[in-house]
Scaffold this active site. Structure first.
Site, PDB file in Angstrom:
ATOM      1  N   LEU A  76       0.913  -1.250   0.200  1.00  0.00           N
ATOM      2  CA  LEU A  76      -0.033  -0.093   0.047  1.00  0.00           C
ATOM      3  C   LEU A  76       1.046   1.051   0.130  1.00  0.00           C
ATOM      4  CD1 LEU A  76      -2.559  -0.898   2.846  1.00  0.00           C
ATOM      5  CD2 LEU A  76      -2.959  -0.721   0.169  1.00  0.00           C
ATOM      6  N   HIS A  77       0.756   2.109  -1.075  1.00  0.00           N
ATOM      7  CA  HIS A  77       1.206   3.297  -0.927  1.00  0.00           C
ATOM      8  C   HIS A  77       0.450   4.528  -1.272  1.00  0.00           C
ATOM      9  CE1 HIS A  77       2.417   2.349  -4.911  1.00  0.00           C
ATOM     10  NE2 HIS A  77       2.595   3.506  -5.013  1.00  0.00           N
ATOM     11  N   ARG A  78      -0.515   4.333  -1.814  1.00  0.00           N
ATOM     12  CA  ARG A  78      -1.334   5.461  -2.537  1.00  0.00           C
ATOM     13  C   ARG A  78      -1.893   6.436  -1.317  1.00  0.00           C
ATOM     14  NH1 ARG A  78       0.082   5.591  -7.168  1.00  0.00           N
ATOM     15  NH2 ARG A  78       0.108   3.499  -7.799  1.00  0.00           N
TER      16      ARG A  78
END
Ligand code: UD1
Ligand code: UDP
Length: 387
Positions: free
Chosen positions: A203-205
């Site tokens: 996850l990195h958005r």
């Protein structure tokens, strides 16, 4: 022919590698620029080592910052370099801020611009990458599309067919090159994992990890999934600091993985939960079920022809989709031209005429790509003066 290639952030490195290799194989001169948007060993150095990328000819050390700061630093560093290098074409990749910055500078300099991964559209204007995609395509001369839907998007926006090239997916070139070594490597044993015995999370958005409430709900959902299938989570630096001390049981936090380790982790996973663009594509090729924790995707072919399911951010929906994927994994399929040869197709278009090195034609011949950056509207009229 002199080809200048720009990379800056993690998802650029695996895309630039096959195009650089094919460019050199066709006897062209290649210059590699690293903007330094990503700079840690785990986000940059490891990819140069594992993908066999040469030391960049120019390192711009852009680093982190707000969108404007980061983009502006890349532009001001790239502009003087371009004036000296005077390439025949500047090739930019994907949708990160470095892509945007260098495409704009190159277009205003009068260089030909080629965009690899053109035409992807999430139609979500809150995504910084969507702004980058649309602007980069608008200032590019050659538009290299990974899939038919991306080429359709470009035609619908008025780009002339002679500039749109459906060439396949360079990220898949790199995946297929490194997959045997990744599968045969020590990654899973080192982490105490067995193939098919775990799920993988990335996850990195900003929309997922910068918002406390959204992140808490996602972690709740991941905790429930982890009760059925333990999860490993190599965390992007944007995400890592926000996760410390609050991960549910059953989830193992790891540093960002190197390329081969990450491919091995994907290939051995029973399920992948992600908000990454590239991971949606790689799981499609690997035939591993992928749940995308977003409301939109700019890569719909991974849903229609791959293993990807868009599940949004609602915990109940994520858990239900994970249970379904664990019980009944989708059959693997692969989109057309995702065959490991996209880099070669791009180089053949960029560097016309001579074949691979050895049979090369005249080196140093300037073969400028046409720079008619006009759009054709739905009535067939041209709009927008050539830039
Ligand atoms: C960027 C891209 C995104 C891409 C992602 C891939 C833009 C707008 N976003 O997002 O499209 O999916 O890269 O990973 O270009 N940091 C480090 N070390 C590094 C790099 C970053 O610690 O080597 C930290 C910094 O604190 C930085 C933060 O991560 O502020 C975010 O980095 P940045 O490049 O601005 O955006 P990403 O979230 O990585
Ligand atoms: N990747 C990696 N290590 C990780 C996470 C991702 O090597 O810990 C690779 C992944 O295999 C893919 C690329 O990075 O090739 C995707 O980049 P990322 O998710 O950072 O960006 P996005 O594709 O979302 O722009």
């Amino acid at each position: 022919m002199h080809v200048l290639l720009v990379a800056g952030a993690r998802p650029n490195f695996m895309k630039v590698a096959p195009v650089l290799a094919a460019t050199v194989a066709r006897g062209a001169r290649a210059t590699l620029v690293h903007t330094g948007q990503h700079y840690d060993e785990a986000m940059s150095g490891v990819f140069f080592a594992e993908l066999g990328l040469p030391t960049p000819d120019h390192a711009l050390a852009v680093g982190p910052g707000t969108h404007a700061e980061q983009t502006a630093r890349a532009m001001t560093a790239f502009e003087p370099l371009l004036a000296i290098a005077e390439p025949d074409v500047v090739v930019v990749f994907g949708d990160v801020n470095s892509t945007l910055a260098c495409a704009i500078v190159a277009a205003k300099h009068g260089a030909a611009v080629a965009h690899v991964e053109a035409g992807l559209r999430s139609r979500d204007w809150t995504m910084p990458e969507e702004v980058n995609r649309v602007v980069v395509d608008r200032v590019s001369d050659q538009l290299f599309a990974t899939s038919a839907d991306a080429a359709d998007n470009l035609r619908a926006e008025g780009y002339g067919g002679e500039r749109i090239h459906l060439v396949g997916n360079v990220m898949v070139d790199t995946l297929l090159t490194h997959l045997p070594a990744a599968r045969g490597g020590p990654t899973l044993a080192r982490l105490g994992l067995t193939a098919g015995g775990y799920g993988l999370v990335t996850l990195h958005r900003p929309a997922n990890v910068d918002d406390e409430v959204v992140l808490a709900r996602l972690l709740d959902a991941l905790g429930t999934v982890a009760a059925a299938c333990p999860l490993v989570f190599p965390a992007h630096p944007r995400t890592a600091a926000r996760l410390r001390g609050r991960l549910p049981t059953g989830i193992t936090l790891l540093p960002p993985a190197g390329y081969r380790d990450f491919i091995a982790l994907q290939a051995g996973a029973r399920l992948v939960l992600t908000d990454s663009g590239g991971v949606q594509e790689e799981t499609t090729v690997l035939g591993v079920p992928c749940l995308t924790l977003r409301d939109t995707t700019e890569r719909p072919v991974t849903v229609t022809e791959g293993t990807n399911v868009l599940v949004g951010r609602d915990p109940d929906r994520i858990v239900a989709a994970a249970r379904a994927a664990l019980a009944d994994p989708p059959a693997p399929r692969r989109p057309a031209l995702w065959d490991g040869r996209a880099g070669e197709r791009i180089a053949e278009i960029l560097i016309p005429g001579p074949g691979p090195a050895g049979s090369a034609g005249p080196s140093g011949t300037r073969q400028r790509i046409p720079t008619e950056r006009t759009l054709v509207n739905t009535y067939g009229e041209q709009s927008g003066a050539p830039m």
